[in-house]
Design a protein around this motif. Sequence first.
Motif, PDB file in Angstrom:
ATOM      1  N   SER A 186       0.852  -1.182   0.000  1.00 52.13           N
ATOM      2  CA  SER A 186       0.000   0.000   0.000  1.00 52.13           C
ATOM      3  C   SER A 186       0.890   1.234   0.000  1.00 52.13           C
ATOM      4  CB  SER A 186      -0.913   0.027   1.233  1.00 52.13           C
ATOM      5  OG  SER A 186      -1.814  -1.068   1.221  1.00 52.13           O
ATOM      6  N   ARG A 220       0.612   5.866  -0.159  1.00 49.40           N
ATOM      7  CA  ARG A 220      -0.177   7.090  -0.242  1.00 49.40           C
ATOM      8  C   ARG A 220       0.467   8.059  -1.217  1.00 49.40           C
ATOM      9  NH1 ARG A 220      -1.057   5.463   5.020  1.00 49.40           N
ATOM     10  NH2 ARG A 220      -3.257   5.530   5.630  1.00 49.40           N
ATOM     11  N   PRO A 273      -5.065   5.190   1.181  1.00 52.68           N
ATOM     12  CA  PRO A 273      -3.919   4.985   0.293  1.00 52.68           C
ATOM     13  C   PRO A 273      -4.334   5.000  -1.170  1.00 52.68           C
ATOM     14  CG  PRO A 273      -4.522   2.936   1.404  1.00 52.68           C
ATOM     15  CD  PRO A 273      -5.328   4.022   2.035  1.00 52.68           C
ATOM     16  N   VAL A 275      -2.653   3.360  -3.461  1.00 50.01           N
ATOM     17  CA  VAL A 275      -2.465   1.955  -3.833  1.00 50.01           C
ATOM     18  C   VAL A 275      -2.671   1.136  -2.575  1.00 50.01           C
ATOM     19  CG1 VAL A 275      -0.827   0.231  -4.693  1.00 50.01           C
ATOM     20  CG2 VAL A 275      -0.821   2.532  -5.655  1.00 50.01           C
ATOM     21  N   ARG A 276      -3.468   0.072  -2.665  1.00 49.45           N
ATOM     22  CA  ARG A 276      -3.771  -0.667  -1.445  1.00 49.45           C
ATOM     23  C   ARG A 276      -3.737  -2.178  -1.661  1.00 49.45           C
ATOM     24  NH1 ARG A 276      -9.408  -1.796  -1.616  1.00 49.45           N
ATOM     25  NH2 ARG A 276     -10.488  -0.654  -3.272  1.00 49.45           N
ATOM     26  N   ASP A 277      -3.008  -2.835  -0.766  1.00 47.69           N
ATOM     27  CA  ASP A 277      -2.974  -4.291  -0.676  1.00 47.69           C
ATOM     28  C   ASP A 277      -2.687  -4.950  -2.031  1.00 47.69           C
ATOM     29  OD1 ASP A 277      -3.094  -6.590   0.870  1.00 47.69           O
ATOM     30  OD2 ASP A 277      -5.195  -6.958   0.402  1.00 47.69           O
ATOM     31  N   GLY A 293      -7.101   1.980  -6.557  1.00 44.55           N
ATOM     32  CA  GLY A 293      -5.876   1.564  -5.902  1.00 44.55           C
ATOM     33  C   GLY A 293      -5.698   0.075  -5.735  1.00 44.55           C
ATOM     34  N   ALA A 294      -6.689  -0.716  -6.106  1.00 44.93           N
ATOM     35  CA  ALA A 294      -6.636  -2.160  -5.913  1.00 44.93           C
ATOM     36  C   ALA A 294      -6.511  -2.876  -7.255  1.00 44.93           C
ATOM     37  CB  ALA A 294      -7.872  -2.649  -5.175  1.00 44.93           C
TER      38      ALA A 294
END
Length: 300
Positions: free
Chosen positions: A9, A11, A21, A23-25, A251-252
Amino acid sequence: MKLELRALSARHPAARAGAAPAVRDLTLNLDAGEQVAIIGPSGAGKTTLLQVLACALPPSAGQLRLDSTAPWQLPRRALQRLRGRLFLAPQVPPLPPRQRVVTAVLAGQLPRLGLLASVRSLFYPADIPAAHAALDRFDLADKLFERVDRLSGGERQRVGLARALVALGPAPDGHRAEPAPAEPAHRAANTGATLLLIDEPLSALDPTRARQAVETLRDAAHSQGATLVATLHQVDVALAHFPRIVGLRDGALAFDLPAAEVTRERLAALYAQHEHELRGDVPPATLLDEGPQPVVMHCR
């Protein structure tokens, strides 16, 4: 260069404290020499992801490994050496208006030059043939000694891409970066960048120039054994020219598939509420290729 992301992840640098964030996980693996296009609507986290891969932005969670190395666990000098093997081309290249094109292009060599050589190159460009050859791949050889502020937006963007070719190092034959089928996909002895990160390289280019730019980048990366990751708004170009497509939304990871398996249904889901971006009926927000751009000067 091999890339490994585990539940990563990050920010956006300008995000406020406590913001979600960008980008996440995200879990993703890329082998050395792979060529991948990242697509998704605006705000999907594509640019933030490239900044993380370029070691310009640390993850807020998860793990990043480049060639099995955790960059942010390295000593400062080792991290700087690693960054010298990475090249990030932003959507709008940072080109000083009064700079000559030859100097702007040869800036791609700076990570592998010593301090004195780097300073000298700003005033006395040493490898003019390399700059000329890179510009020629984008039909800009006649702009070698022009000032940047006399170029159109599309020409500036192609100058930024020519810099990426120079960052890769000398082409196998010393002049052109064409693919050589008999060569291995990855070269351990590459002295230039081994990871090219290209952010929206076609936003100021017409369709013909866009195809030329993508083919040139792909050929050059292949010939040098470099990994290529490009974010693209032009979905049709991504599907036509890249063997692997990664879709991001909010972001996922939405999907990670061979281009042939990216169906219209998957694209419709990826761009839901952003159909205009999928259709491409909104002009890019960056500079268009329609003549030299004015230089704005601010007096204090």
